[in-house]
Design a protein around this motif. Structure first.
Motif, PDB file in Angstrom:
ATOM      1  N   PHE A 192      76.171  77.068  14.642  1.00 33.64           N
ATOM      2  CA  PHE A 192      77.432  76.423  14.973  1.00 33.64           C
ATOM      3  C   PHE A 192      77.156  75.272  15.935  1.00 33.64           C
ATOM      4  CE2 PHE A 192      80.995  76.497  18.108  1.00 33.64           C
ATOM      5  CZ  PHE A 192      81.948  75.910  17.296  1.00 33.64           C
ATOM      6  N   ILE A 193      77.612  74.074  15.568  1.00 32.84           N
ATOM      7  CA  ILE A 193      77.427  72.896  16.418  1.00 32.84           C
ATOM      8  C   ILE A 193      78.794  72.424  16.884  1.00 32.84           C
ATOM      9  CG2 ILE A 193      76.615  70.515  16.537  1.00 32.84           C
ATOM     10  CD1 ILE A 193      74.553  71.197  14.449  1.00 32.84           C
ATOM     11  N   GLU A 194      78.936  72.288  18.193  1.00 30.52           N
ATOM     12  CA  GLU A 194      80.196  71.814  18.755  1.00 30.52           C
ATOM     13  C   GLU A 194      80.306  70.300  18.624  1.00 30.52           C
ATOM     14  OE1 GLU A 194      80.683  73.109  22.740  1.00 30.52           O
ATOM     15  OE2 GLU A 194      80.457  75.223  22.251  1.00 30.52           O
ATOM     16  N   ARG A 195      81.526  69.819  18.847  1.00 27.62           N
ATOM     17  CA  ARG A 195      81.740  68.371  18.870  1.00 27.62           C
ATOM     18  C   ARG A 195      80.856  67.739  19.920  1.00 27.62           C
ATOM     19  NH1 ARG A 195      87.772  67.739  19.776  1.00 27.62           N
ATOM     20  NH2 ARG A 195      86.916  66.831  21.633  1.00 27.62           N
ATOM     21  N   PRO A 196      80.374  66.508  19.667  1.00 25.59           N
ATOM     22  CA  PRO A 196      79.512  65.844  20.664  1.00 25.59           C
ATOM     23  C   PRO A 196      80.249  65.603  21.984  1.00 25.59           C
ATOM     24  CG  PRO A 196      79.442  64.682  18.564  1.00 25.59           C
ATOM     25  CD  PRO A 196      80.526  65.706  18.461  1.00 25.59           C
ATOM     26  N   ARG A 197      79.508  65.712  23.061  1.00 28.96           N
ATOM     27  CA  ARG A 197      80.015  65.334  24.375  1.00 28.96           C
ATOM     28  C   ARG A 197      79.454  63.952  24.672  1.00 28.96           C
ATOM     29  NH1 ARG A 197      79.436  70.666  28.200  1.00 28.96           N
ATOM     30  NH2 ARG A 197      80.410  72.108  26.754  1.00 28.96           N
ATOM     31  N   PHE A 198      80.311  63.076  25.181  1.00 28.65           N
ATOM     32  CA  PHE A 198      79.910  61.695  25.407  1.00 28.65           C
ATOM     33  C   PHE A 198      79.633  61.439  26.883  1.00 28.65           C
ATOM     34  CE2 PHE A 198      82.329  61.612  21.499  1.00 28.65           C
ATOM     35  CZ  PHE A 198      81.527  60.838  20.687  1.00 28.65           C
ATOM     36  N   TYR A 199      78.551  60.716  27.136  1.00 26.49           N
ATOM     37  CA  TYR A 199      78.162  60.295  28.472  1.00 26.49           C
ATOM     38  C   TYR A 199      77.734  58.839  28.390  1.00 26.49           C
ATOM     39  CZ  TYR A 199      77.977  65.286  29.496  1.00 26.49           C
ATOM     40  OH  TYR A 199      78.291  66.601  29.663  1.00 26.49           O
ATOM     41  N   GLN A 200      77.754  58.197  29.514  1.00 19.93           N
ATOM     42  CA  GLN A 200      77.252  56.820  29.574  1.00 19.93           C
ATOM     43  C   GLN A 200      76.416  56.656  30.825  1.00 19.93           C
ATOM     44  OE1 GLN A 200      79.742  53.418  28.513  1.00 19.93           O
ATOM     45  NE2 GLN A 200      79.103  52.422  30.395  1.00 19.93           N
ATOM     46  N   PHE A 201      75.255  56.038  30.654  1.00 23.61           N
ATOM     47  CA  PHE A 201      74.379  55.725  31.772  1.00 23.61           C
ATOM     48  C   PHE A 201      74.177  54.230  31.815  1.00 23.61           C
ATOM     49  CE2 PHE A 201      72.262  59.972  30.784  1.00 23.61           C
ATOM     50  CZ  PHE A 201      72.934  60.640  31.784  1.00 23.61           C
ATOM     51  N   THR A 202      74.047  53.701  33.014  1.00 22.06           N
ATOM     52  CA  THR A 202      73.641  52.311  33.194  1.00 22.06           C
ATOM     53  C   THR A 202      72.273  52.342  33.846  1.00 22.06           C
ATOM     54  OG1 THR A 202      75.930  51.590  33.444  1.00 22.06           O
ATOM     55  CG2 THR A 202      74.211  50.114  34.285  1.00 22.06           C
ATOM     56  N   ILE A 203      71.345  51.620  33.224  1.00 21.40           N
ATOM     57  CA  ILE A 203      69.995  51.526  33.767  1.00 21.40           C
ATOM     58  C   ILE A 203      69.692  50.057  34.033  1.00 21.40           C
ATOM     59  CG2 ILE A 203      69.216  53.633  32.624  1.00 21.40           C
ATOM     60  CD1 ILE A 203      67.706  51.859  30.606  1.00 21.40           C
ATOM     61  N   SER A 204      68.727  49.810  34.892  1.00 20.60           N
ATOM     62  CA  SER A 204      68.359  48.424  35.192  1.00 20.60           C
ATOM     63  C   SER A 204      67.480  47.873  34.076  1.00 20.60           C
ATOM     64  CB  SER A 204      67.611  48.349  36.524  1.00 20.60           C
ATOM     65  OG  SER A 204      66.341  48.959  36.400  1.00 20.60           O
ATOM     66  N   ALA A 205      67.420  46.558  33.999  1.00 16.52           N
ATOM     67  CA  ALA A 205      66.557  45.909  32.998  1.00 16.52           C
ATOM     68  C   ALA A 205      65.107  46.327  33.194  1.00 16.52           C
ATOM     69  CB  ALA A 205      66.701  44.390  33.082  1.00 16.52           C
ATOM     70  N   SER A 206      64.661  46.458  34.434  1.00 16.91           N
ATOM     71  CA  SER A 206      63.273  46.863  34.658  1.00 16.91           C
ATOM     72  C   SER A 206      63.044  48.302  34.188  1.00 16.91           C
ATOM     73  CB  SER A 206      62.852  46.681  36.115  1.00 16.91           C
ATOM     74  OG  SER A 206      63.725  47.342  36.975  1.00 16.91           O
ATOM     75  N   GLU A 207      64.016  49.200  34.382  1.00 16.30           N
ATOM     76  CA  GLU A 207      63.878  50.567  33.865  1.00 16.30           C
ATOM     77  C   GLU A 207      63.822  50.579  32.343  1.00 16.30           C
ATOM     78  OE1 GLU A 207      66.074  53.704  36.743  1.00 16.30           O
ATOM     79  OE2 GLU A 207      67.387  52.142  35.923  1.00 16.30           O
ATOM     80  N   SER A 208      64.552  49.664  31.713  1.00 13.53           N
ATOM     81  CA  SER A 208      64.568  49.628  30.255  1.00 13.53           C
ATOM     82  C   SER A 208      63.216  49.204  29.685  1.00 13.53           C
ATOM     83  CB  SER A 208      65.660  48.687  29.739  1.00 13.53           C
ATOM     84  OG  SER A 208      65.289  47.333  29.858  1.00 13.53           O
ATOM     85  N   LEU A 209      62.413  48.511  30.480  1.00 13.06           N
ATOM     86  CA  LEU A 209      61.104  48.058  30.000  1.00 13.06           C
ATOM     87  C   LEU A 209      60.071  49.178  30.044  1.00 13.06           C
ATOM     88  CD1 LEU A 209      60.909  44.536  31.646  1.00 13.06           C
ATOM     89  CD2 LEU A 209      61.732  45.150  29.369  1.00 13.06           C
ATOM     90  N   SER A 210      60.224  50.093  30.988  1.00 10.40           N
ATOM     91  CA  SER A 210      59.218  51.142  31.149  1.00 10.40           C
ATOM     92  C   SER A 210      59.704  52.520  30.710  1.00 10.40           C
ATOM     93  CB  SER A 210      58.768  51.210  32.611  1.00 10.40           C
ATOM     94  OG  SER A 210      59.881  51.478  33.437  1.00 10.40           O
ATOM     95  N   GLY A 211      61.000  52.661  30.488  1.00 10.04           N
ATOM     96  CA  GLY A 211      61.565  53.967  30.195  1.00 10.04           C
ATOM     97  C   GLY A 211      61.916  54.674  31.485  1.00 10.04           C
ATOM     98  N   THR A 212      62.857  55.583  31.413  1.00 12.62           N
ATOM     99  CA  THR A 212      63.307  56.284  32.608  1.00 12.62           C
ATOM    100  C   THR A 212      63.956  57.591  32.180  1.00 12.62           C
ATOM    101  OG1 THR A 212      64.530  56.034  34.684  1.00 12.62           O
ATOM    102  CG2 THR A 212      65.569  55.118  32.710  1.00 12.62           C
ATOM    103  N   SER A 213      64.610  58.263  33.088  1.00 10.65           N
ATOM    104  CA  SER A 213      65.364  59.466  32.731  1.00 10.65           C
ATOM    105  C   SER A 213      66.570  59.579  33.657  1.00 10.65           C
ATOM    106  CB  SER A 213      64.482  60.713  32.835  1.00 10.65           C
ATOM    107  OG  SER A 213      64.064  60.907  34.163  1.00 10.65           O
ATOM    108  N   ARG A 214      67.529  60.357  33.213  1.00  9.21           N
ATOM    109  CA  ARG A 214      68.715  60.639  33.997  1.00  9.21           C
ATOM    110  C   ARG A 214      69.047  62.114  33.834  1.00  9.21           C
ATOM    111  NH1 ARG A 214      67.766  56.232  35.658  1.00  9.21           N
ATOM    112  NH2 ARG A 214      69.194  54.532  36.076  1.00  9.21           N
TER     113      ARG A 214
END
Length: 169
Positions: free
Chosen positions: A1-23
């Motif tokens: 059984f799979i529930e409806r998706p839960r939505f989240y939003q993260f904002t990351i910096s451009a520098s984090e987007s180049l190297s990858g990150t986590s939240r």
């Protein structure tokens, strides 16, 4: 059984987007919040939707998390799609002499030459040095914008140097 998706939003910096990150996300549970660490891969695009499946402890159901990733430009790095703009500080003598400097790039430092005459709007564009999407032979561009930094302290040498520069004008 799979529930409806839960939505989240993260904002990351451009520098984090180049190297990858986590939240981290705190999911409610019967025993209190459950912390889930979500890995955001390097080269993620602005407005990308990441889907993460989470098994629940209480039941045999599965949560689907949909996470929208927003990329925010920071003071020294800007991103537009696969193109990167970096802002690099240079010293007055580097601007006047067209010095060679090392700049950071995704695959290691690159040596560039400052254009002479230098102007505050001078840019150096390096094709195929931006972000490469997996499976693609092409990468975006890397644009270097330089800006002058002044010495933090003033001494007799800097005053004499300023007088010499004034004579150039």
């Amino acid at each position: 059984f799979i529930e409806r998706p839960r939505f989240y939003q993260f904002t990351i910096s451009a520098s984090e987007s180049l190297s990858g990150t986590s939240r981290e996300i705190a999911l409610p549970g019967a025993d209190g919040p459950r912390i889930i660490r979500v890995k955001i891969p390097k080269a993620v695009q602005d407005n990308a939707i990441l889907r993460v499946n989470i098994d629940t402890r209480e039941s045999k159901s599965q949560h689907v998390l949909e996470i929208k990733v927003r990329i925010e430009n920071d003071a020294l790095i800007e991103r537009t799609g696969n193109d990167i703009v970096i802002k690099v500080p240079i010293k007055i003598f580097e601007a006047l002499t067209g010095a060679e400097i090392d700049i950071p790039a995704l695959d290691g430092p690159i040596r560039i030459k400052i254009p002479v005459p230098w102007t505050p709007t001078s840019e150096i564009k390096l094709d195929n040095r931006g972000i490469r999407q997996p499976g693609s032979p092409h990468a975006g561009s890397l644009t270097v914008r330089t800006f002058l930094v002044l010495p933090e302290t003033t001494n007799e040498n800097s005053i004499n140097a300023a007088k010499l520069i004034e004579e150039l004008y």
